[in-house]
Motif scaffolding. Structure first.
Motif, PDB file in Angstrom:
ATOM      1  N   ARG A 139       7.218  -1.983  -9.466  1.00 51.43           N
ATOM      2  CA  ARG A 139       5.923  -1.778  -8.665  1.00 51.43           C
ATOM      3  C   ARG A 139       5.167  -1.317  -9.712  1.00 51.43           C
ATOM      4  O   ARG A 139       5.444   0.095  -9.814  1.00 51.43           O
ATOM      5  CB  ARG A 139       6.609  -0.731  -7.177  1.00 51.43           C
ATOM      6  N   PRO A 140       3.398  -0.591  -9.568  1.00 56.80           N
ATOM      7  CA  PRO A 140       3.068  -0.026 -10.093  1.00 56.80           C
ATOM      8  C   PRO A 140       3.509   1.313  -9.466  1.00 56.80           C
ATOM      9  O   PRO A 140       3.805   1.968  -8.055  1.00 56.80           O
ATOM     10  CB  PRO A 140       1.475  -0.384  -9.208  1.00 56.80           C
ATOM     11  N   ASP A 183       0.636  -0.641   0.034  1.00 58.54           N
ATOM     12  CA  ASP A 183       0.033   0.195   0.123  1.00 58.54           C
ATOM     13  C   ASP A 183       0.575   1.041  -0.004  1.00 58.54           C
ATOM     14  O   ASP A 183       0.194   2.529   0.150  1.00 58.54           O
ATOM     15  CB  ASP A 183      -0.705   0.393   1.407  1.00 58.54           C
ATOM     16  N   GLY A 232      -5.495   6.083 -16.829  1.00 57.11           N
ATOM     17  CA  GLY A 232      -4.269   4.956 -16.568  1.00 57.11           C
ATOM     18  C   GLY A 232      -2.704   5.187 -16.959  1.00 57.11           C
ATOM     19  O   GLY A 232      -2.772   6.434 -17.806  1.00 57.11           O
ATOM     20  N   VAL A 244       2.346   4.359  -1.549  1.00 60.22           N
ATOM     21  CA  VAL A 244       2.613   5.027  -2.903  1.00 60.22           C
ATOM     22  C   VAL A 244       3.663   4.927  -3.689  1.00 60.22           C
ATOM     23  O   VAL A 244       4.334   5.847  -2.835  1.00 60.22           O
ATOM     24  CB  VAL A 244       1.584   6.212  -2.598  1.00 60.22           C
ATOM     25  N   ASP A 271      -2.969   3.584 -11.873  1.00 59.78           N
ATOM     26  CA  ASP A 271      -4.391   3.131 -12.126  1.00 59.78           C
ATOM     27  C   ASP A 271      -4.350   2.684 -11.001  1.00 59.78           C
ATOM     28  O   ASP A 271      -5.936   1.799 -11.121  1.00 59.78           O
ATOM     29  CB  ASP A 271      -3.470   1.135 -13.094  1.00 59.78           C
ATOM     30  N   ASP A 272      -4.085   2.653  -9.837  1.00 58.39           N
ATOM     31  CA  ASP A 272      -4.796   2.416  -8.578  1.00 58.39           C
ATOM     32  C   ASP A 272      -5.493   3.300  -8.150  1.00 58.39           C
ATOM     33  O   ASP A 272      -5.045   4.706  -7.941  1.00 58.39           O
ATOM     34  CB  ASP A 272      -3.915   1.952  -7.740  1.00 58.39           C
ATOM     35  N   ARG A 325      -6.459   4.282  -5.249  1.00 57.20           N
ATOM     36  CA  ARG A 325      -6.376   4.887  -4.097  1.00 57.20           C
ATOM     37  C   ARG A 325      -5.309   5.577  -4.049  1.00 57.20           C
ATOM     38  O   ARG A 325      -5.116   6.447  -3.287  1.00 57.20           O
ATOM     39  CB  ARG A 325      -6.463   4.118  -2.926  1.00 57.20           C
ATOM     40  N   ALA A 326      -4.351   4.923  -4.777  1.00 56.59           N
ATOM     41  CA  ALA A 326      -2.741   5.631  -4.699  1.00 56.59           C
ATOM     42  C   ALA A 326      -2.820   6.623  -6.049  1.00 56.59           C
ATOM     43  O   ALA A 326      -2.225   7.896  -4.902  1.00 56.59           O
ATOM     44  CB  ALA A 326      -2.011   4.180  -5.577  1.00 56.59           C
ATOM     45  N   LYS A 327      -3.808   6.970  -6.493  1.00 53.99           N
ATOM     46  CA  LYS A 327      -3.798   8.270  -7.483  1.00 53.99           C
ATOM     47  C   LYS A 327      -4.586   9.204  -6.328  1.00 53.99           C
ATOM     48  O   LYS A 327      -3.844  11.233  -6.470  1.00 53.99           O
ATOM     49  CB  LYS A 327      -5.202   8.524  -8.621  1.00 53.99           C
TER      50      LYS A 327
END
Length: 231
Positions: free
Chosen positions: A121-122, A84, A179, A86, A155-156, A158-160
């Motif tokens: 990692r994203p 989780d 994305g 970021v 793409d996430d 929450r992260a954005k």
């Protein structure tokens, strides 16, 4: 928040200065080691650390180093780091000016998708289209007329949202640009690059973008340094 910054160049330095002033707990790393960061630490209160320590510093990690240096980061940089956390990529691909040819990007992979693959990692792409000096000095309160807006791709959701909240705290409007595979819309040479548009202007510029890189932003057989680096 606890924030790690890997890279102490123009964007990294600006973020360290701004984020510490906002009360965030910042750890910063570079390729030369913590001792080289003594002046920045004294100025800002940021903690000098190694890249691995910065990756484990807290809730957000900002990777802001030259694109061509990304493969030089430790292969296990994010090993054991919670999913989780970021990760923000601020990078741009400057093949002629600095980075040389990166074959996958030349073949069509978006810059930040390539970075995500290297890091394992994203990532969320942000802070790549604004001059560092403007990031440092041009933040304005929410609702201000002409407030600069920054595109945020990832793409996430929450992260954005985490990154968009930080952008707002720094004094800029955040515009969701889609994305990570849409992040080409904010790459160098695009209509939104270094333009300081407001939110409506950013949305129009993103819509007008072309995926094809203009000649100035494609690799040639010449070596980096044969062309001037962008301001």
């Amino acid at each position: 928040m606890k924030i790690g910054i890997i890279g102490s160049g123009q964007i990294g330095g600006a973020l360290a200065r701004r984020l510490t002033k906002l009360g965030h707990e910042v750890s910063v790393a570079n390729s030369r080691g913590p001792a080289s960061l003594a002046d920045l630490a004294k100025e800002t209160g940021a903690k000098p650390v190694t890249p691995k320590e910065a990756a484990r510093a807290g809730e957000v990690v900002v990777v802001t180093i030259p694109e061509g240096k990304i493969p030089n980061l430790p292969k296990d940089l994010f090993a054991g780091v919670p999913a989780d956390v970021v990760v923000v990529d601020t990078g741009n691909y400057y093949p002629r000016q600095r980075d040389g040819r990166i074959a996958e990007i030349e073949a069509g992979t978006t810059e930040s998708r390539w970075v995500a693959k290297q890091l394992g990692r994203p990532v969320v792409k942000a802070f790549n289209n604004i001059y560092a000096e403007h990031l440092l000095k041009h933040g304005r309160p929410a609702g201000s007329q002409g407030r600069i807006a920054l595109p945020i791709a990832g793409d996430d959701p929450r992260a954005k949202q985490v990154v968009m909240k930080l952008v707002d705290q720094l004094g800029f409007d955040a515009v969701d640009s889609g994305g990570l595979d849409e992040s080409w819309r904010q790459q160098p040479g695009s209509p939104v690059y270094t333009t300081d548009f407001d939110a409506d202007g950013v949305r129009r510029a993103l819509a007008q973008a072309s995926r094809e890189r203009t000649p100035n932003w494609r690799a040639t057989d010449k070596s980096p340094g044969d062309f001037a680096h962008p301001a």
